[in-house]
Write a protein that holds these residues in place. Structure first.
Motif, mmCIF file in Angstrom:
data_model
loop_
_atom_site.group_PDB
_atom_site.id
_atom_site.type_symbol
_atom_site.label_atom_id
_atom_site.label_comp_id
_atom_site.label_asym_id
_atom_site.label_seq_id
_atom_site.Cartn_x
_atom_site.Cartn_y
_atom_site.Cartn_z
ATOM 1 N N PHE A 99 0.731 -1.256 0.273
ATOM 2 C CA PHE A 99 0.040 0.097 -0.021
ATOM 3 C C PHE A 99 0.759 1.247 -0.092
ATOM 4 O O PHE A 99 0.439 2.377 -0.601
ATOM 5 C CB PHE A 99 -0.930 0.067 1.261
ATOM 6 C CG PHE A 99 -2.064 -1.011 1.243
ATOM 7 C CD1 PHE A 99 -2.716 -1.270 -0.177
ATOM 8 C CD2 PHE A 99 -2.550 -1.700 2.023
ATOM 9 C CE1 PHE A 99 -3.611 -2.189 -0.430
ATOM 10 C CE2 PHE A 99 -3.461 -2.626 1.987
ATOM 11 C CZ PHE A 99 -4.207 -2.661 0.832
ATOM 12 N N SER A 100 1.989 1.180 0.657
ATOM 13 C CA SER A 100 2.790 2.364 0.752
ATOM 14 C C SER A 100 3.356 2.703 -0.691
ATOM 15 O O SER A 100 3.420 3.954 -1.055
ATOM 16 C CB SER A 100 4.202 2.223 1.564
ATOM 17 O OG SER A 100 3.572 2.032 2.876
ATOM 18 N N GLU A 101 3.636 1.455 -1.732
ATOM 19 C CA GLU A 101 4.251 1.872 -2.861
ATOM 20 C C GLU A 101 2.995 2.387 -3.579
ATOM 21 O O GLU A 101 3.264 3.328 -4.342
ATOM 22 C CB GLU A 101 4.623 0.542 -3.549
ATOM 23 C CG GLU A 101 5.684 0.759 -4.504
ATOM 24 C CD GLU A 101 5.899 -0.479 -5.470
ATOM 25 O OE1 GLU A 101 6.230 -1.424 -4.661
ATOM 26 O OE2 GLU A 101 5.935 -0.413 -6.566
ATOM 27 N N ALA A 102 2.006 1.604 -3.722
ATOM 28 C CA ALA A 102 0.687 2.358 -4.483
ATOM 29 C C ALA A 102 0.438 3.767 -4.069
ATOM 30 O O ALA A 102 0.072 4.613 -4.748
ATOM 31 C CB ALA A 102 -0.596 1.402 -4.143
ATOM 32 N N ALA A 103 0.631 3.902 -2.797
ATOM 33 C CA ALA A 103 0.100 5.647 -2.050
ATOM 34 C C ALA A 103 1.447 6.363 -2.467
ATOM 35 O O ALA A 103 1.045 7.509 -2.622
ATOM 36 C CB ALA A 103 -0.170 5.305 -0.795
ATOM 37 N N GLY A 104 2.579 5.864 -2.816
ATOM 38 C CA GLY A 104 3.731 6.820 -3.209
ATOM 39 C C GLY A 104 4.051 7.722 -1.847
ATOM 40 O O GLY A 104 4.687 8.719 -1.981
ATOM 41 N N ARG A 105 3.806 6.960 -0.755
ATOM 42 C CA ARG A 105 3.986 7.716 0.662
ATOM 43 C C ARG A 105 4.049 6.667 1.725
ATOM 44 O O ARG A 105 3.248 5.509 1.376
ATOM 45 C CB ARG A 105 3.174 8.904 0.858
ATOM 46 C CG ARG A 105 1.797 8.141 1.241
ATOM 47 C CD ARG A 105 0.808 9.156 1.291
ATOM 48 N NE ARG A 105 0.291 9.461 -0.169
ATOM 49 C CZ ARG A 105 -0.677 10.540 -0.328
ATOM 50 N NH1 ARG A 105 -1.174 11.452 0.615
ATOM 51 N NH2 ARG A 105 -0.864 10.658 -1.663
ATOM 52 N N PRO A 106 4.600 6.687 2.737
ATOM 53 C CA PRO A 106 4.499 5.674 3.918
ATOM 54 C C PRO A 106 2.981 5.782 4.300
ATOM 55 O O PRO A 106 2.530 6.607 4.529
ATOM 56 C CB PRO A 106 5.365 5.964 4.881
ATOM 57 C CG PRO A 106 5.965 7.219 4.581
ATOM 58 C CD PRO A 106 5.502 7.704 3.246
ATOM 59 N N VAL A 107 2.410 4.543 4.583
ATOM 60 C CA VAL A 107 1.052 4.514 5.127
ATOM 61 C C VAL A 107 1.225 3.430 6.121
ATOM 62 O O VAL A 107 2.204 2.779 6.190
ATOM 63 C CB VAL A 107 -0.060 3.720 3.848
ATOM 64 C CG1 VAL A 107 -0.153 4.782 2.944
ATOM 65 C CG2 VAL A 107 0.138 2.528 3.471
ATOM 66 N N THR A 108 0.206 3.696 7.174
ATOM 67 C CA THR A 108 -0.036 2.728 8.362
ATOM 68 C C THR A 108 -1.012 1.922 8.198
ATOM 69 O O THR A 108 -2.140 2.041 7.877
ATOM 70 C CB THR A 108 -0.179 3.595 9.620
ATOM 71 O OG1 THR A 108 0.770 4.507 9.660
ATOM 72 C CG2 THR A 108 -0.170 2.788 10.947
ATOM 73 N N VAL A 109 -0.801 0.532 8.419
ATOM 74 C CA VAL A 109 -1.981 -0.733 8.166
ATOM 75 C C VAL A 109 -2.103 -1.160 9.574
ATOM 76 O O VAL A 109 -1.390 -1.298 10.365
ATOM 77 C CB VAL A 109 -1.336 -1.718 7.101
ATOM 78 C CG1 VAL A 109 -2.441 -2.670 6.839
ATOM 79 C CG2 VAL A 109 -0.892 -1.168 5.717
ATOM 80 N N VAL A 110 -3.477 -1.374 9.888
ATOM 81 C CA VAL A 110 -4.088 -2.033 11.035
ATOM 82 C C VAL A 110 -4.953 -2.967 10.839
ATOM 83 O O VAL A 110 -5.720 -2.880 9.854
ATOM 84 C CB VAL A 110 -4.140 -0.816 12.204
ATOM 85 C CG1 VAL A 110 -5.374 0.235 11.432
ATOM 86 C CG2 VAL A 110 -4.573 -1.049 13.638
ATOM 87 N N ASN A 111 -5.274 -3.880 11.549
ATOM 88 C CA ASN A 111 -6.283 -4.874 11.557
ATOM 89 C C ASN A 111 -7.523 -3.963 11.581
ATOM 90 O O ASN A 111 -7.636 -3.410 12.483
ATOM 91 C CB ASN A 111 -6.230 -5.925 12.664
ATOM 92 C CG ASN A 111 -7.476 -6.811 12.698
ATOM 93 O OD1 ASN A 111 -8.161 -6.738 13.717
ATOM 94 N ND2 ASN A 111 -7.567 -7.702 11.866
ATOM 95 N N ASP A 112 -8.580 -4.585 10.750
ATOM 96 C CA ASP A 112 -9.730 -3.593 10.738
ATOM 97 C C ASP A 112 -10.633 -3.571 12.138
ATOM 98 O O ASP A 112 -11.216 -2.516 12.419
ATOM 99 C CB ASP A 112 -10.873 -4.153 9.440
ATOM 100 C CG ASP A 112 -11.001 -5.356 9.453
ATOM 101 O OD1 ASP A 112 -10.524 -6.241 10.470
ATOM 102 O OD2 ASP A 112 -11.812 -6.055 8.864
ATOM 103 N N ALA A 113 -10.810 -4.690 12.784
ATOM 104 C CA ALA A 113 -11.393 -4.657 14.076
ATOM 105 C C ALA A 113 -10.425 -4.035 15.110
ATOM 106 O O ALA A 113 -11.348 -3.173 15.950
ATOM 107 C CB ALA A 113 -11.633 -6.164 14.461
#
Ligand code: BGC
Length: 255
Positions: A99-113
């Protein structure tokens, strides 16, 4: 993205990929959310394209924290080892990197619940609650977040509890998607939920259950019929909790 938003949240689900800029002072959307249907073949490439599309649609500036709620246990920097409801090609993938690559920036991922639980703890039904809160999301699957005295224990997967020999995966028996598929009435579904929440109650003795997911809008139709001792309440942020929680979580990670 408008100025009252301090962060951007994206919630990736089995049926839709929803996103909105979030006002973190209020714990609410700063602009109406956009929902794009989850591609039928939900590979990393296909889902990452939609993440990009969401960022472009809202013109999210590069300085804004971006949080993504994802329907699997997430350990940053490690390959995913389990996926229930999106394409199996996610297994082995570093989700944050994709996702960071697709977004062109660092993103934070977390479990949805976990994202939804954090939002409820910060802004909603679990705000200021001590003891053990179990926040659950009833959707395509069942997601769980364990919050002890305000602190999240991440990546619990209690939606997959073994209910019985006949029902070895709780979410395949009691998720909201199963109610729809089997065209169960709400009271009949509540009987299944009684079995599920009853088991969680027996093993964890929580002080509060919070019930989220899209169906929490209809909480009055099924919550009163879940027969357990522990207080059980609908999520205050309803289906917005995943987006708000992901945005909030990302904002706490960016310094
Ligand atoms: C996944 C969890 C997720 C939940 C809700 C389950 O099938 O294993 O990680 O939180 O669904 O989306």
């Amino acid at each position: 993205m408008i100025e009252t938003a301090q962060a951007f949240g994206i919630d990736i689900g089995g049926s839709g990929i929803k996103a909105a800029p979030v006002n973190l002072e209020k714990g609410e959307f700063a602009e109406p959310r956009l929902k794009i249907l989850t591609p039928e073949v939900s590979t990393p490439d296909a889902v990452a394209k939609i993440v990009r599309q969401q960022l472009d649609h809202f013109e999210v500036p590069e300085s804004a924290p971006v949080g993504i709620a994802f329907p699997a246990p997430i350990k940053p920097g490690k390959p995913l080892d389990f996926m229930a409801n999106l394409d199996q090609s996610w297994v082995g993938v570093d989700v944050t990197a994709v996702f960071s690559e697709a977004a062109g920036r660092p993103v934070t991922v977390v479990n949805d619940a976990d994202a939804a639980g954090l939002a409820e703890q910060q802004f909603g039904a679990a705000k200021g609650k001590d003891g053990l809160v179990i926040a659950t999301t009833l959707g395509t699957g069942i997601g769980t977040a364990l919050i002890i005295d305000g602190v999240l224990v991440p990546n619990t997967e209690l939606g997959h509890l073994i209910l019985s020999d006949k029902h070895p995966d709780a979410e395949k028996y009691a998720a909201s998607s199963i109610r729809e598929q089997e065209e169960l009435g709400y009271k009949k579904w509540a009987k299944r939920l009684t079995k599920y929440y009853g088991l969680l109650e027996k093993y964890f003795n929580p002080d509060l259950f919070v019930v989220g997911g899209g169906v929490s809008r209809k909480a009055d139709k099924f919550l009163p019929f879940i027969e357990i001792k522990t207080p059980i309440v609908p999520a205050a942020l309803r289906n917005e909790a995943g987006i708000v929680g992901a945005a909030y979580y990302a904002s706490t990670k960016q310094h």
